[in-house]
Scaffold this active site. Sequence first.
Site, PDB file in Angstrom:
ATOM      1  N   TYR A   1      -7.649  -4.699  -7.064  1.00 52.68           N
ATOM      2  CA  TYR A   1      -7.948  -4.614  -5.692  1.00 52.68           C
ATOM      3  C   TYR A   1      -8.379  -5.717  -4.981  1.00 52.68           C
ATOM      4  O   TYR A   1      -8.122  -6.208  -4.017  1.00 52.68           O
ATOM      5  CB  TYR A   1      -8.310  -3.336  -5.312  1.00 52.68           C
ATOM      6  CG  TYR A   1      -8.388  -3.073  -3.653  1.00 52.68           C
ATOM      7  CD1 TYR A   1      -7.285  -2.977  -3.111  1.00 52.68           C
ATOM      8  CD2 TYR A   1      -9.782  -2.538  -2.961  1.00 52.68           C
ATOM      9  CE1 TYR A   1      -7.468  -2.889  -1.583  1.00 52.68           C
ATOM     10  CE2 TYR A   1      -9.679  -2.233  -1.839  1.00 52.68           C
ATOM     11  CZ  TYR A   1      -8.647  -2.493  -0.947  1.00 52.68           C
ATOM     12  OH  TYR A   1      -8.872  -2.247   0.539  1.00 52.68           O
TER      13      TYR A   1
ATOM     14  N   LYS B   1      -6.911  -8.894  -2.137  1.00 50.20           N
ATOM     15  CA  LYS B   1      -7.451  -9.325  -1.144  1.00 50.20           C
ATOM     16  C   LYS B   1      -7.453 -10.842  -0.869  1.00 50.20           C
ATOM     17  O   LYS B   1      -7.293 -11.427   0.122  1.00 50.20           O
ATOM     18  CB  LYS B   1      -8.831  -8.896  -0.753  1.00 50.20           C
ATOM     19  CG  LYS B   1      -8.942  -7.350  -0.590  1.00 50.20           C
ATOM     20  CD  LYS B   1      -8.019  -6.926   0.696  1.00 50.20           C
ATOM     21  CE  LYS B   1      -8.160  -5.600   0.985  1.00 50.20           C
ATOM     22  NZ  LYS B   1      -7.521  -4.940   2.184  1.00 50.20           N
TER      23      LYS B   1
END
Length: 207
Positions: free
Chosen positions: A167, A171
Amino acid sequence: GTDGRHPSRAAAPSSGGSREPHETQHIMRVLVTGSAGQVAQVFMRAHTTDPTSSLSFRALDIVPTDGVEDCIVGDISDEATVVKAAEGCDAIVHLTHGGGNGAPWAQALKVDYVGTYNVFEAAVRNQCSRVVYASRAGVMSGFGENSPYAMDETRTVHMTPKPVGYYSVSKVFGESLGYMYATRESSQQPLPVPTAGMRPTVCLLLH
């Protein structure tokens, strides 16, 4: 801001609010992804309860979004759904995530990578002038004892990313993808918006 592309929206009522905007006030139509989530709910509620706000919302999530009349239930990983959801919008606030760093790769790929690509593509195809993309502290290894950066050191876009988990890596991907689109689609530079103690949210100007 207004660029004159959608003059008819000047008199459109804001979803979730009862105020009547002045007839000359431009109402910015904003697509919020991950709209049923906590962050999105706080963001939208702050504006729908503020009589001075000039934002109205369209919601996109895999479940219905409470409090928003213009709500689309759909999958962020489906490009056609996202492009359709962005029709008529001035901006997109992208808050969908695939479950955080604990999510398996297949889930992260579908939501955090493909979904983010779909958001930028939808913005370009619909001539949305802004994409707000929220980063996270995990890009800089968070705030734990294993982080190479001090606890009280403000994370900035100039620091070298040291993500932990799929995750957080997404970004870094999203920031880079956004800068690419902003550079390709606009002569204006992306605007980092400082966030206390965290890597900034980035507002990307596409037109």
